[in-house]
Design a protein around this motif. Structure first.
Motif, PDB file in Angstrom:
ATOM      1  N   ARG A 250       0.885  -1.228  -0.054  1.00  0.00           N
ATOM      2  CA  ARG A 250      -0.071  -0.153   0.322  1.00  0.00           C
ATOM      3  C   ARG A 250       0.654   1.216   0.068  1.00  0.00           C
ATOM      4  O   ARG A 250       0.339   2.303  -0.350  1.00  0.00           O
ATOM      5  N   GLU A 251       2.211   0.917   0.450  1.00  0.00           N
ATOM      6  CA  GLU A 251       2.870   2.299   0.464  1.00  0.00           C
ATOM      7  C   GLU A 251       4.183   2.116  -0.190  1.00  0.00           C
ATOM      8  O   GLU A 251       4.864   1.161   0.259  1.00  0.00           O
ATOM      9  N   LEU A 252       4.898   3.050  -0.908  1.00  0.00           N
ATOM     10  CA  LEU A 252       6.138   3.069  -1.460  1.00  0.00           C
ATOM     11  C   LEU A 252       6.982   4.169  -1.020  1.00  0.00           C
ATOM     12  O   LEU A 252       6.353   5.431  -1.589  1.00  0.00           O
ATOM     13  N   VAL A 253       8.009   4.189  -0.430  1.00  0.00           N
ATOM     14  CA  VAL A 253       8.714   5.583  -0.135  1.00  0.00           C
ATOM     15  C   VAL A 253       9.657   5.793  -1.142  1.00  0.00           C
ATOM     16  O   VAL A 253      10.665   4.947  -1.524  1.00  0.00           O
ATOM     17  N   LEU A 254       9.662   7.106  -1.965  1.00  0.00           N
ATOM     18  CA  LEU A 254      10.621   7.444  -2.611  1.00  0.00           C
ATOM     19  C   LEU A 254      11.762   8.286  -1.977  1.00  0.00           C
ATOM     20  O   LEU A 254      11.556   9.109  -1.230  1.00  0.00           O
ATOM     21  N   PRO A 255      13.039   7.639  -2.042  1.00  0.00           N
ATOM     22  CA  PRO A 255      14.003   8.284  -1.585  1.00  0.00           C
ATOM     23  C   PRO A 255      14.153   9.937  -2.260  1.00  0.00           C
ATOM     24  O   PRO A 255      13.853  10.434  -3.133  1.00  0.00           O
ATOM     25  N   GLU A 256      14.937  10.672  -1.189  1.00  0.00           N
ATOM     26  CA  GLU A 256      15.059  12.080  -1.437  1.00  0.00           C
ATOM     27  C   GLU A 256      15.895  12.303  -2.731  1.00  0.00           C
ATOM     28  O   GLU A 256      15.667  13.341  -3.594  1.00  0.00           O
ATOM     29  N   THR A 257      16.723  11.227  -3.027  1.00  0.00           N
ATOM     30  CA  THR A 257      17.331  11.329  -4.174  1.00  0.00           C
ATOM     31  C   THR A 257      17.048  11.125  -5.643  1.00  0.00           C
ATOM     32  O   THR A 257      17.562  11.204  -6.478  1.00  0.00           O
ATOM     33  N   VAL A 258      15.794  10.714  -5.648  1.00  0.00           N
ATOM     34  CA  VAL A 258      15.096  10.342  -6.996  1.00  0.00           C
ATOM     35  C   VAL A 258      14.985  11.444  -7.696  1.00  0.00           C
ATOM     36  O   VAL A 258      14.415  12.412  -7.356  1.00  0.00           O
ATOM     37  N   THR A 259      15.341  11.483  -9.056  1.00  0.00           N
ATOM     38  CA  THR A 259      15.277  12.685  -9.743  1.00  0.00           C
ATOM     39  C   THR A 259      14.599  12.287 -11.169  1.00  0.00           C
ATOM     40  O   THR A 259      14.267  13.280 -12.070  1.00  0.00           O
ATOM     41  N   THR A 260      14.418  11.072 -11.388  1.00  0.00           N
ATOM     42  CA  THR A 260      13.870  10.748 -12.798  1.00  0.00           C
ATOM     43  C   THR A 260      12.653   9.637 -12.661  1.00  0.00           C
ATOM     44  O   THR A 260      13.370   8.570 -11.913  1.00  0.00           O
ATOM     45  N   ILE A 261      11.379   9.626 -13.041  1.00  0.00           N
ATOM     46  CA  ILE A 261      10.584   8.196 -12.867  1.00  0.00           C
ATOM     47  C   ILE A 261      10.105   8.364 -14.489  1.00  0.00           C
ATOM     48  O   ILE A 261       9.282   9.345 -14.663  1.00  0.00           O
ATOM     49  N   GLU A 262      10.362   7.277 -15.244  1.00  0.00           N
ATOM     50  CA  GLU A 262       9.764   7.354 -16.437  1.00  0.00           C
ATOM     51  C   GLU A 262       8.538   6.973 -16.412  1.00  0.00           C
ATOM     52  O   GLU A 262       7.999   6.000 -15.597  1.00  0.00           O
ATOM     53  N   CYS A 263       7.860   7.381 -17.596  1.00  0.00           N
ATOM     54  CA  CYS A 263       6.193   6.902 -17.908  1.00  0.00           C
ATOM     55  C   CYS A 263       6.126   5.254 -17.498  1.00  0.00           C
ATOM     56  O   CYS A 263       7.029   4.359 -17.944  1.00  0.00           O
ATOM     57  N   ASP A 264       5.060   4.743 -17.046  1.00  0.00           N
ATOM     58  CA  ASP A 264       4.705   3.485 -16.628  1.00  0.00           C
ATOM     59  C   ASP A 264       5.726   2.610 -15.718  1.00  0.00           C
ATOM     60  O   ASP A 264       5.754   1.562 -15.695  1.00  0.00           O
ATOM     61  N   ALA A 265       6.361   3.579 -14.992  1.00  0.00           N
ATOM     62  CA  ALA A 265       7.431   3.046 -13.676  1.00  0.00           C
ATOM     63  C   ALA A 265       6.539   2.100 -12.987  1.00  0.00           C
ATOM     64  O   ALA A 265       7.058   0.783 -12.475  1.00  0.00           O
ATOM     65  N   PHE A 266       5.322   2.571 -12.739  1.00  0.00           N
ATOM     66  CA  PHE A 266       4.567   1.738 -11.710  1.00  0.00           C
ATOM     67  C   PHE A 266       3.158   0.971 -12.412  1.00  0.00           C
ATOM     68  O   PHE A 266       2.294   0.712 -11.847  1.00  0.00           O
ATOM     69  N   LYS A 267       3.390   0.663 -13.807  1.00  0.00           N
ATOM     70  CA  LYS A 267       2.150   0.213 -14.375  1.00  0.00           C
ATOM     71  C   LYS A 267       1.878  -1.021 -13.940  1.00  0.00           C
ATOM     72  O   LYS A 267       2.478  -1.957 -13.452  1.00  0.00           O
ATOM     73  N   ASN A 268       0.343  -1.022 -13.813  1.00  0.00           N
ATOM     74  CA  ASN A 268      -0.212  -2.202 -13.238  1.00  0.00           C
ATOM     75  C   ASN A 268       0.006  -2.459 -11.626  1.00  0.00           C
ATOM     76  O   ASN A 268      -0.728  -3.344 -10.944  1.00  0.00           O
ATOM     77  N   TRP A 269       0.492  -1.526 -10.966  1.00  0.00           N
ATOM     78  CA  TRP A 269       0.499  -1.622  -9.415  1.00  0.00           C
ATOM     79  C   TRP A 269      -0.482  -0.666  -8.879  1.00  0.00           C
ATOM     80  O   TRP A 269      -0.422   0.202  -8.262  1.00  0.00           O
ATOM     81  N   LEU A 270      -1.906  -1.150  -8.998  1.00  0.00           N
ATOM     82  CA  LEU A 270      -3.022  -0.389  -8.658  1.00  0.00           C
ATOM     83  C   LEU A 270      -3.393  -0.375  -7.221  1.00  0.00           C
ATOM     84  O   LEU A 270      -3.917   0.368  -6.913  1.00  0.00           O
TER      85      LEU A 270
END
Length: 407
Positions: A250-270
């Protein structure tokens, strides 16, 4: 005179021990490479420990060692050749040393007992090839199909200690853990159903900065994922899991260092309901050319306490569900049914600017309609509302509740 005083073994010939009854291996430090086919068909081999001078394992070096249960690779190993461990049916675990830069095609094809893979911590990227399989097609002919290099391995425990990339052939890309669920039957539909691994646990090491394209594509996940603290990039479909893992986390923590998330990175993770944003002001963690808010569709974004208004008014975040831990809980007592809207106004709130709400009293259909229009609402407490059941369809697809109470 000792024979070792006369001869120093500095290398082995290709296929030197092919199809022999050799049961143990002890190589001098002067040997730095395992040539192609050296120990192929050595059915007596069960445990192998290579000295730390070995830098290369050649093509099919341990292929068809079908009773090999464990091998300890050299810390100085740089390269694992094509089909090096193919058809090692009893191999249960493998640890890829930190300096290995390339694992060639088919290196682990048909390692059908390989359940544990460790990509050791390291600073160099690991590039994995792809694997072939011969299968019967729908017209009863043998054809070839490609899948990931660990595609035949029933991996359930995976440690990734550095950046890892899949193989490419022609215009196709083969994620390392992508396999084929249906190898095809005569007269059937062939072997085109591609599936990932059943992964009970995936752990990332601190050296991982990129979760590469389709790294865990279509994998079945059974445990929570914690992203590495130095992560900068999540490439397309990198965390696109099998639909059967909906609701897994239910929860995903993005680190502060993340600078790029491409399209569909979480696809199907509804099932994913909360993503923590990079706490940077101005409130976007990546440049506009790298950022597409569609990656957060149906996902709430938890932002640093007190910064909610900055995000909600910003061009790149304004249409998303923003959760600010400092948001106040608004309590409204609807003493007379149908007065929710006016009660909100009397307390200085517009319906579309309410984020956390607790209601008391009695609601009618007009009040349910007001609730339905609160598209920024993420917390709702109806535990003190006098009703036996929720009004049907009072929430539409634009309302995402992440904390809901109803008695």
């Amino acid at each position: 005179m000792n024979v070792n005083d006369l001869f120093t073994v500095v290398g082995l010939k290709n296929g030197a021990f092919w199809n022999t009854t050799i049961a143990t291996i002890s190589l001098p430090i002067t040997v730095t490479e395992i040539p192609p086919h050296t120990f192929r068909f050595c059915y007596g081999l069960k445990h192998v420990e290579l000295n730390n001078c070995i830098t290369s394992i050649g093509e099919s070096a341990f292929r068809d060692c079908r009773y090999l249960e464990h091998i300890e690779l050299s810390d100085e190993l740089l390269y694992i050749g094509e089909a090096a461990f193919a058809d090692c049916w009893k191999l249960e675990s493998i640890s890829i040393p930190s300096k290995v830069q390339e694992i060639a095609n088919d290196a682990f094809s048909w390692c059908t007992s390989l359940t544990s893979v460790t990509i050791e911590d390291g600073e160099v990227d690991l590039h994995c090839g792809y694997s072939w399989i011969r299968s019967m097609s729908h017209d009863d002919n043998y054809d070839m199909e490609a899948r990931g290099i660990f595609g035949d391995c029933p991996i359930d425990t995976l440690y990734i200690g550095r950046n890892i990339y899949g193989g490419e052939w022609g215009n196709n890309y083969y994620p390392p853990f992508l396999g084929l669920d249906d190898y095809g039957t005569p007269g059937g539909d062939g072997y085109y159903l591609q599936e990932g691994k059943f992964l009970n646990k995936v752990t990332f090491g601190d050296n991982v900065t990129v979760i590469s394209k389709q790294l865990l594509y279509k994998c079945y996940m059974y445990d929570y994922i914690v992203l590495p603290p130095g992560l900068t990039t999540i490439e397309s479909e990198a965390l696109s899991f099998s639909p059967s893992t909906y609701g897994m986390q239910r929860e995903l923590v993005l680190p502060e260092t993340v600078t790029t998330i491409e399209c569909d990175a979480f696809k199907n993770w509804l099932g994913l309901s909360v993503v923590y944003a990079n706490p940077i002001v101005p409130p976007y963690p990546m440049s506009p050319s790298q950022f597409d808010t569609s990656i957060f569709k149906d996902i709430a974004v938890v932002v640093p306490s007190g910064s909610g208004n900055d995000y909600r008014t910003h061009e790149f975040w304004k249409d998303l569900s923003i959760i600010d831990p400092s948001d106040d809980l608004l309590t409204v007592n609807v003493k007379t049914p149908g007065t929710l809207y006016s009660r909100l106004l009397s307390q200085g709130y517009q319906a579309n600017n309410v984020y956390k709400l607790k209601l008391k009293g009695v609601l009618n259909e007009d009040d349910w309609a007001v609730l339905k229009g609160m598209n920024k609402l993420y917390e709702l407490d109806l535990s003190e509302i006098d009703c036996e059941e929720l009004s049907s369809d009072f929430l539409n697809e634009d309302v995402l509740l992440y904390n809901f109470k109803f008695s």
